[in-house]
Design a protein around this motif. Structure first.
Motif, PDB file in Angstrom:
ATOM      1  N   ARG A 147       3.651   8.026  -0.316  1.00  0.00           N
ATOM      2  CA  ARG A 147       2.740   7.861   0.826  1.00  0.00           C
ATOM      3  C   ARG A 147       2.763   6.413   1.263  1.00  0.00           C
ATOM      4  O   ARG A 147       2.602   5.501   0.455  1.00  0.00           O
ATOM      5  CB  ARG A 147       1.313   8.248   0.455  1.00  0.00           C
ATOM      6  CG  ARG A 147       0.372   8.227   1.647  1.00  0.00           C
ATOM      7  CD  ARG A 147      -1.062   8.400   1.229  1.00  0.00           C
ATOM      8  NE  ARG A 147      -1.518   7.200   0.513  1.00  0.00           N
ATOM      9  CZ  ARG A 147      -2.800   6.938   0.247  1.00  0.00           C
ATOM     10  NH1 ARG A 147      -3.727   7.803   0.575  1.00  0.00           N
ATOM     11  NH2 ARG A 147      -3.133   5.834  -0.402  1.00  0.00           N
ATOM     12  N   THR A 199       3.507   9.896  -6.069  1.00  0.00           N
ATOM     13  CA  THR A 199       2.969  10.984  -6.886  1.00  0.00           C
ATOM     14  C   THR A 199       4.110  11.923  -7.247  1.00  0.00           C
ATOM     15  O   THR A 199       4.924  12.272  -6.394  1.00  0.00           O
ATOM     16  CB  THR A 199       1.879  11.771  -6.131  1.00  0.00           C
ATOM     17  OG1 THR A 199       0.890  10.863  -5.652  1.00  0.00           O
ATOM     18  CG2 THR A 199       1.209  12.795  -7.041  1.00  0.00           C
ATOM     19  N   GLU A 214       0.827  -1.225   0.000  1.00  0.00           N
ATOM     20  CA  GLU A 214       0.000   0.000   0.000  1.00  0.00           C
ATOM     21  C   GLU A 214       0.853   1.263   0.000  1.00  0.00           C
ATOM     22  O   GLU A 214       0.611   2.202   0.767  1.00  0.00           O
ATOM     23  CB  GLU A 214      -0.972   0.011   1.188  1.00  0.00           C
ATOM     24  CG  GLU A 214      -2.022  -1.075   1.126  1.00  0.00           C
ATOM     25  CD  GLU A 214      -3.067  -0.913   2.217  1.00  0.00           C
ATOM     26  OE1 GLU A 214      -3.817   0.079   2.169  1.00  0.00           O
ATOM     27  OE2 GLU A 214      -3.115  -1.758   3.115  1.00  0.00           O
ATOM     28  N   TRP A 245       1.738   9.337 -11.370  1.00  0.00           N
ATOM     29  CA  TRP A 245       1.390   8.663 -10.127  1.00  0.00           C
ATOM     30  C   TRP A 245       1.427   7.159 -10.364  1.00  0.00           C
ATOM     31  O   TRP A 245       1.372   6.690 -11.507  1.00  0.00           O
ATOM     32  CB  TRP A 245       0.008   9.095  -9.644  1.00  0.00           C
ATOM     33  CG  TRP A 245      -1.099   8.715 -10.586  1.00  0.00           C
ATOM     34  CD1 TRP A 245      -1.832   7.558 -10.595  1.00  0.00           C
ATOM     35  CD2 TRP A 245      -1.574   9.501 -11.683  1.00  0.00           C
ATOM     36  NE1 TRP A 245      -2.725   7.573 -11.631  1.00  0.00           N
ATOM     37  CE2 TRP A 245      -2.606   8.757 -12.313  1.00  0.00           C
ATOM     38  CE3 TRP A 245      -1.230  10.759 -12.200  1.00  0.00           C
ATOM     39  CZ2 TRP A 245      -3.279   9.219 -13.423  1.00  0.00           C
ATOM     40  CZ3 TRP A 245      -1.916  11.217 -13.317  1.00  0.00           C
ATOM     41  CH2 TRP A 245      -2.922  10.463 -13.910  1.00  0.00           C
ATOM     42  N   ALA A 246       1.520   6.406  -9.258  1.00  0.00           N
ATOM     43  CA  ALA A 246       1.568   4.946  -9.379  1.00  0.00           C
ATOM     44  C   ALA A 246       1.366   4.308  -8.013  1.00  0.00           C
ATOM     45  O   ALA A 246       1.665   4.908  -6.966  1.00  0.00           O
ATOM     46  CB  ALA A 246       2.898   4.489  -9.962  1.00  0.00           C
ATOM     47  N   ASP A 247       0.847   3.078  -8.031  1.00  0.00           N
ATOM     48  CA  ASP A 247       0.864   2.208  -6.861  1.00  0.00           C
ATOM     49  C   ASP A 247       2.132   1.376  -6.946  1.00  0.00           C
ATOM     50  O   ASP A 247       2.365   0.693  -7.947  1.00  0.00           O
ATOM     51  CB  ASP A 247      -0.359   1.286  -6.844  1.00  0.00           C
ATOM     52  CG  ASP A 247      -1.655   2.052  -6.611  1.00  0.00           C
ATOM     53  OD1 ASP A 247      -1.627   3.036  -5.844  1.00  0.00           O
ATOM     54  OD2 ASP A 247      -2.681   1.671  -7.205  1.00  0.00           O
ATOM     55  N   THR A 261       2.066   4.448  -2.364  1.00  0.00           N
ATOM     56  CA  THR A 261       1.769   5.165  -3.603  1.00  0.00           C
ATOM     57  C   THR A 261       2.802   6.260  -3.822  1.00  0.00           C
ATOM     58  O   THR A 261       3.349   6.815  -2.868  1.00  0.00           O
ATOM     59  CB  THR A 261       0.359   5.785  -3.578  1.00  0.00           C
ATOM     60  OG1 THR A 261       0.261   6.697  -2.466  1.00  0.00           O
ATOM     61  CG2 THR A 261      -0.710   4.715  -3.432  1.00  0.00           C
TER      62      THR A 261
END
Length: 200
Positions: free
Chosen positions: A155, A94, A90, A104-106, A92
């Motif tokens: 994050r 940006t 989890e 942006w990406a996971d 991320t």
């Protein structure tokens, strides 16, 4: 009686001195033991450190149009200095140029072995970005001078029950944010921890 009492007084002073020295030695030993345990515990649960670099950047041509189509990849390096294997999920990322989101990406879930490092390749998603006149001029100037840089924000969601992963001064939330400024083609740049925001 006076002589007997006087003869006991010199003997009581060495006893008191020995008791005081013993108390000091015990206090020092307990203090050293506590410090040693704290250092050992912190080395086991040492949180990984993170660095990023932008490996590929395309689609930045403000001279052709005020709309740019950024296309770039990011690599995340994770250094685990602890003595336990650690896994993260989890996360991320940006990427900003000025106050505009340009990617942006996971981040894929990953694990890092004890006292080792790993590199995670992250393909950033993007959309067409309409630049203001000010940002368009700034981008053109920085492209010419080679001073182009982006702000990269990561994050991390801190799982409930993992409070040892956050320091007392920012442990009031379940998220932590890390920032850095990265130039395309530059080597890894270390990320700096920011105060976290509360997640309801």
């Amino acid at each position: 009686m006076a002589t007997a009492a006087g003869s006991e007084e010199p003997e009581s002073k060495p006893k008191l001195l020995r008791a005081a020295i013993l108390a000091i030695i015990i206090t020092l030993c307990v203090g050293i033991l506590i410090l040693g345990l704290q250092k050992w515990d912190s080395s086991i649960h040492l949180d990984p450190s993170y660095s990023v670099r932008l490996t590929e950047v395309h689609g930045l041509d403000p001279a052709r149009s005020p709309v740019i189509r950024p296309d770039f990849n990011l690599e995340l390096r994770v250094d685990n200095k602890g003595v336990d294997r650690t896994c993260k999920e989890e996360i991320t990322v940006t990427v900003f140029y000025g106050d505009m989101v340009v990617g942006w990406a996971d981040v894929p879930d990953f694990c890092v072995g004890k006292r080792s490092s790993t590199d995670v390749n992250v393909k950033l998603s993007h959309t067409d970005v309409l630049l203001t006149d000010t940002l368009r001029r700034r981008l053109a100037s920085e492209l010419r001078s080679g001073d182009l840089e982006f702000v990269v924000e990561m994050r991390m969601v801190i799982p409930v029950g993992s409070d040892r992963e956050c320091a007392d001064d920012y442990c009031t939330s379940r998220q932590s944010f890390l920032l850095c400024r990265a130039k395309p083609g530059q080597d890894y740049v270390h990320r700096h921890l920011l105060p976290t925001r509360r997640v309801v």
